[in-house]
Enzyme design. Structure first.
Site, PDB file in Angstrom:
ATOM      1  N   ASN A  47       8.055  13.835 -98.835  1.00  0.00           N
ATOM      2  CA  ASN A  47       7.036  13.823 -97.779  1.00  0.00           C
ATOM      3  C   ASN A  47       5.743  14.190 -98.500  1.00  0.00           C
ATOM      4  O   ASN A  47       5.381  15.349 -98.625  1.00  0.00           O
ATOM      5  CB  ASN A  47       7.385  14.817 -96.674  1.00  0.00           C
ATOM      6  CG  ASN A  47       8.698  14.431 -95.997  1.00  0.00           C
ATOM      7  OD1 ASN A  47       8.948  13.249 -95.736  1.00  0.00           O
ATOM      8  ND2 ASN A  47       9.552  15.400 -95.748  1.00  0.00           N
ATOM      9  N   ASP A  87      22.945  11.247 -93.562  1.00  0.00           N
ATOM     10  CA  ASP A  87      22.136  12.190 -94.334  1.00  0.00           C
ATOM     11  C   ASP A  87      23.095  12.860 -95.302  1.00  0.00           C
ATOM     12  O   ASP A  87      24.130  12.303 -95.596  1.00  0.00           O
ATOM     13  CB  ASP A  87      21.451  13.208 -93.404  1.00  0.00           C
ATOM     14  CG  ASP A  87      20.086  13.595 -93.946  1.00  0.00           C
ATOM     15  OD1 ASP A  87      19.923  13.578 -95.171  1.00  0.00           O
ATOM     16  OD2 ASP A  87      19.196  13.921 -93.150  1.00  0.00           O
ATOM     17  N   GLU A 132      21.154  22.001 -97.829  1.00  0.00           N
ATOM     18  CA  GLU A 132      20.545  21.922 -96.497  1.00  0.00           C
ATOM     19  C   GLU A 132      21.592  21.958 -95.383  1.00  0.00           C
ATOM     20  O   GLU A 132      21.426  22.664 -94.390  1.00  0.00           O
ATOM     21  CB  GLU A 132      19.718  20.640 -96.403  1.00  0.00           C
ATOM     22  CG  GLU A 132      19.158  20.391 -95.012  1.00  0.00           C
ATOM     23  CD  GLU A 132      18.323  19.111 -94.925  1.00  0.00           C
ATOM     24  OE1 GLU A 132      18.206  18.392 -95.933  1.00  0.00           O
ATOM     25  OE2 GLU A 132      17.793  18.848 -93.837  1.00  0.00           O
ATOM     26  N   TRP A 169      17.747  12.850 -82.941  1.00  0.00           N
ATOM     27  CA  TRP A 169      17.408  14.213 -83.344  1.00  0.00           C
ATOM     28  C   TRP A 169      18.332  15.231 -82.676  1.00  0.00           C
ATOM     29  O   TRP A 169      18.255  16.424 -82.963  1.00  0.00           O
ATOM     30  CB  TRP A 169      15.950  14.539 -82.982  1.00  0.00           C
ATOM     31  CG  TRP A 169      14.942  13.807 -83.804  1.00  0.00           C
ATOM     32  CD1 TRP A 169      15.190  13.091 -84.945  1.00  0.00           C
ATOM     33  CD2 TRP A 169      13.537  13.712 -83.579  1.00  0.00           C
ATOM     34  NE1 TRP A 169      14.034  12.554 -85.432  1.00  0.00           N
ATOM     35  CE2 TRP A 169      12.993  12.918 -84.618  1.00  0.00           C
ATOM     36  CE3 TRP A 169      12.672  14.216 -82.604  1.00  0.00           C
ATOM     37  CZ2 TRP A 169      11.633  12.618 -84.698  1.00  0.00           C
ATOM     38  CZ3 TRP A 169      11.323  13.928 -82.692  1.00  0.00           C
ATOM     39  CH2 TRP A 169      10.805  13.128 -83.734  1.00  0.00           C
ATOM     40  N   GLU A 194      10.786   8.755 -90.967  1.00  0.00           N
ATOM     41  CA  GLU A 194      10.422  10.062 -90.414  1.00  0.00           C
ATOM     42  C   GLU A 194       8.907  10.260 -90.381  1.00  0.00           C
ATOM     43  O   GLU A 194       8.393  11.302 -90.755  1.00  0.00           O
ATOM     44  CB  GLU A 194      11.078  11.187 -91.227  1.00  0.00           C
ATOM     45  CG  GLU A 194      12.589  11.130 -91.198  1.00  0.00           C
ATOM     46  CD  GLU A 194      13.256  12.323 -91.865  1.00  0.00           C
ATOM     47  OE1 GLU A 194      14.207  12.838 -91.282  1.00  0.00           O
ATOM     48  OE2 GLU A 194      12.824  12.723 -92.950  1.00  0.00           O
ATOM     49  N   GLU A 229      10.508  22.183 -99.217  1.00  0.00           N
ATOM     50  CA  GLU A 229      11.252  21.604 -98.100  1.00  0.00           C
ATOM     51  C   GLU A 229      12.737  21.692 -98.430  1.00  0.00           C
ATOM     52  O   GLU A 229      13.173  21.255 -99.495  1.00  0.00           O
ATOM     53  CB  GLU A 229      10.813  20.146 -97.884  1.00  0.00           C
ATOM     54  CG  GLU A 229      11.557  19.483 -96.753  1.00  0.00           C
ATOM     55  CD  GLU A 229      10.712  18.470 -95.982  1.00  0.00           C
ATOM     56  OE1 GLU A 229       9.483  18.423 -96.173  1.00  0.00           O
ATOM     57  OE2 GLU A 229      11.310  17.734 -95.170  1.00  0.00           O
TER      58      GLU A 229
HETATM   59  C1  BDP Z   1      16.451  15.166 -94.345  1.00  0.00           C
HETATM   60  C2  BDP Z   1      15.685  16.447 -94.431  1.00  0.00           C
HETATM   61  C3  BDP Z   1      14.202  16.226 -94.486  1.00  0.00           C
HETATM   62  C4  BDP Z   1      13.873  15.250 -95.592  1.00  0.00           C
HETATM   63  C5  BDP Z   1      14.661  13.980 -95.378  1.00  0.00           C
HETATM   64  C6  BDP Z   1      14.498  13.000 -96.517  1.00  0.00           C
HETATM   65  O1  BDP Z   1      16.011  17.231 -93.311  1.00  0.00           O
HETATM   66  O2  BDP Z   1      13.594  17.473 -94.703  1.00  0.00           O
HETATM   67  O3  BDP Z   1      12.511  14.980 -95.634  1.00  0.00           O
HETATM   68  O4  BDP Z   1      16.022  14.265 -95.330  1.00  0.00           O
HETATM   69  O5  BDP Z   1      15.407  12.890 -97.305  1.00  0.00           O
HETATM   70  O6  BDP Z   1      17.769  15.450 -94.606  1.00  0.00           O
HETATM   71  O7  BDP Z   1      13.480  12.322 -96.613  1.00  0.00           O
END
Ligand code: BDP
Length: 711
Positions: free
Chosen positions: A224, A379, A407, A554, A305, A181
């Site tokens: 996740n 984030d 990312e 989103w 999430e 991921e």
């Molecule tokens: C976001 C990412 C996602 C991650 C999430 C996280 O897009 O893929 O699972 O953070 O940190 O930035 O849990």
């Protein structure tokens, strides 16, 4: 035939000049400075490193390999100290190290630090690496090698070094099917299918690289999480990795899926207050420790999430964390609970959710729980104010979560050196006299559990990180976790010398480019406090227009809020009031539109298009200026790099050159797409003198990337 002979003659030269980046910063090429080389040879012509442990085996091996490469001669291991020898060990292994100076140093070194010192031993000048533990000796050995790799004098050493942070960790977001991921460097390096029987040599090189920068923990799996990881066949695989990592001082951690009792335990609930659930976790933990006696513990993403968590049973994060903490406590394990939550209950501003959910729980976590907080509240944005939680929760150890994988910062096609981002956060004043660094290193609350994690950028690409310069971000994370007072420039300098060459012109030029790169990236993609306007889902490229996603946050439009009046997210009292979560001394720098630094303007304010900026330009003109300047500076990075060709091997030179080409294209794409889109609100022209966007907004909107990496 002649052609073939010519090619065959050429081949060795070509390969001699080719480096694929696999060796990272541990290349150990012969020292080029003649005078220094001679001095090193005099002082390090034998290695005395007794001690019977797998870690001391590694110390000897690494020193021999490193010194032999750097000094261009085989450096022998000897038993008896003699003039010009390197003596490495603990005072237990090497009674000679029991002198007053070393003892005083060791009193400050703790159980991971080391003393590097020039000493007269038996009347002979010797270089000494002393530590209280074997792992301290290994860290000292890597430090000495670093001094040589970066061509520092070692004639009179007096270094005492100890980590400022206890848990220095990588978080791998790796899935069991080997996708990663937000990974942009190939597939996961963990080959679960061939483990536990097949030990890829890469696991050892991974451990070496981490040990060389002081990283002592690895969370192997995605936040996740997948409960399968906690089943016996997978625990056996984890054990195999833990066995490889142990002598390098690295403990393994796993992500715990909160609903695992349902999925692999056959229970009907995962309620943390249910005795059956508690018992299930206790049993599971016992089983894990049978495989891995020094298992570090769990990292948990819960109720965020869509992940399961204690709130599914109307329990709090503390209830969930404490239940797991009680299970690992008898084995000295810890629980790292993530504060990155966004749930369905707070539609006003995602910025405020973590603070709202966690501050009422301050002081209610068990002693072996840490709360892992992302550097910012939204984030891992290209620029983000520090997370307000760092100014709160004095009774809970807070652990830093940085993102090393890029990312939101150009993924693996952009050269963006992240140390300046990390430092900016670490040096932020939380408002009560403590910087973020002093909160996480335990200075504020006298925490003994302290930690810094980075979401890894490592994959099975030959050069580990995709972009040759992305290795610098892995390196910087480790170095800053060890010592957050190091400057971004010092870290860049070290890394460049070890990774490429000690040539001063190269190092100065490339370091200056690295140090500018994050600012250039911000400027060319998310200037003036804009954020989260990247492509939805894959986060690749610009897509500020997206407004059709199910949940408001989103959608990029949620974050920039452009309208006919202006642009930006009002987080002051007239808006979401997320600012109120900062302590007054921190918030005062941002709350007044007039005083707010440009860099955070649109993060905290919705400002009119005609708003007069410090530069004298209107906000719209400033936005254009930033995007155009960002793209132009990206082009300048290409020119800078091209001039460095004589100093770099062909393979890595070309790789970086090609990637900088992509970066430039992407900067133009960001500039054109964002300005054409925002122009539909401002209704103002792109100022004269700037090149017109080559394509239409419709074109940029039509671009699709269904196979973008990392999802
Ligand atoms: C976001 C990412 C996602 C991650 C999430 C996280 O897009 O893929 O699972 O953070 O940190 O930035 O849990």
């Amino acid at each position: 035939m002649r052609k073939l002979t010519f090619l065959l003659l050429l081949l060795p030269c070509l390969t001699a000049f080719a480096e694929n980046g696999y060796d990272l910063w541990l290349r150990y090429k012969k020292v080029s400075n003649k005078a220094l080389l001679q001095s090193y040879q005099q002082r390090l012509h034998a290695i005395v490193a007794p001690g019977n442990s797998p870690t001391m085996d590694i110390v000897r091996q690494e020193l021999q390999q490193g010194l032999s490469g750097l000094l261009g001669a085989n450096i022998p291991l000897t038993a008896a100290p003699r003039a010009g020898a390197l003596i490495a060990g603990t005072p237990q292994q090497q009674p000679l190290l029991r002198n007053a100076a070393i003892t005083a140093g060791l009193a400050k070194a703790g159980n991971e630090g080391f003393v590097l010192s020039t000493q007269n031993i038996n009347g002979q000048p010797c270089t000494v690496i002393a530590a209280n533990t074997d792992i301290g000796v290994l860290y000292g050995a890597f430090h000495l090698l670093r001094l040589l790799q970066t061509e520092q004098p070692i004639a009179s050493l007096h270094i005492v070094s100890a980590p400022r942070i206890r848990l220095r960790m990588l978080n791998h977001w790796d899935n069991l099917n080997r996708t990663v991921e937000r990974g942009y460097a190939g597939f996961s390096i963990w080959n679960w299918h061939t483990l536990p029987d097949y030990i890829d040599p890469r696991y050892i090189d991974y451990a070496r690289a981490n040990a060389s920068i002081g990283i002592n923990g690895a969370v192997l799996t995605n936040v996740n999480a997948n409960a399968t990881m906690l089943t016996a066949p997978y625990l056996e695989k984890v054990k195999a990795l833990a066995d490889v990592f142990r002598p390098y001082g690295i403990r393994v951690y796993l992500t715990a899926r909160f609903s695992a009792p349902l999925e692999i335990g056959g229970l009907k609930t995962a309620d943390p207050l249910d005795p059956g659930v508690q018992q299930w976790w206790q049993q599971k933990v016992k089983e894990i420790y049978q495989y891995i006696p020094d298992f570090g513990g769990f990292l948990v993403k819960a109720n965020s999430e869509g992940q399961p968590g204690p709130q599914d049973y109307h329990r709090t994060h503390a209830d969930g964390a404490n239940m797991l903490a009680d299970a690992v406590a008898p084995f000295n394990g810890i629980v790292i609970w993530r504060a990155f939550v966004y749930s369905h209950t707070n539609p006003l501003d995602r910025h405020t959710q973590a603070y709202d959910e966690f501050t009422p729980l301050d002081g209610r976590f068990r002693k072996n729980v840490m709360l892992q907080v992302k550097n910012g509240a939204i984030d891992f944005m290209p620029r983000e104010p520090f997370h307000p939680l760092f100014g709160a929760m004095p009774h809970t150890p807070l652990m830093m979560e940085f993102q090393v994988t890029q990312e939101y910062l150009g993924q693996a096609t952009n050269l963006v050196y992240l140390a300046p981002l990390y430092k900016e956060v670490l040096e932020s004043n939380t408002g009560n006299g403590y910087t973020v660094a002093q909160v996480i290193d335990g200075t504020r609350s006298h925490d003994t559990l302290t930690g810094m994690a980075g979401v890894a950028n490592i994959g099975n690409d030959i050069n580990w990180c995709g972009h040759p310069f992305a290795q610098a971000n892995w390196y910087a994370l480790g170095r800053l976790a060890w010592d957050h007072s190091l400057s971004s420039a010092a870290i860049a300098n070290e890394w460049l010398r070890m990774t490429f060459t000690n040539d001063a012109h190269f190092v100065d030029t490339a370091a200056a480019m690295m140090l500018r790169s994050r600012e250039i990236y911000v400027q060319s993609t998310n200037p003036l406090g804009l954020h989260h306007i990247m492509g939805t889902g894959h986060h690749y490229g610009p897509a500020p227009w997206v407004d059709n996603q199910a949940r408001p946050e989103w959608n990029p439009v949620y974050y920039h809020k452009a309208d006919s009046v202006g642009i930006g997210f009002d987080r002051t009292a007239t808006g979401s009031n997320a600012l109120a979560q900062y302590l007054p001394k921190a918030r005062e720098q941002w709350e007044d539109l007039r005083a707010c630094p440009d860099a955070y303007l649109l993060w905290f304010h919705h400002a009119p298009w005609q708003y007069r900026m410090r530069s004298g330009r209107t906000l719209w003109d400033e936005l254009c200026y930033q995007y155009y300047t960002g793209a132009a500076r990206t082009a300048a990075m290409q020119q800078t790099w091209n001039k460095l060709q004589p100093y770099v091997d062909q393979q890595r030179f070309r790789e970086v050159a090609m990637l900088l080409g992509i970066q430039h294209k992407e900067a133009i794409w960001w500039r054109n797409a964002c300005l054409l889109y925002f122009q539909t609100f401002s209704r103002l022209p792109i100022p004269a003198g700037y090149e017109r966007p080559a394509a239409t907004l419709e074109y940029y909107k039509s671009l699709r990337f269904p196979y973008a990496p990392g999802i």
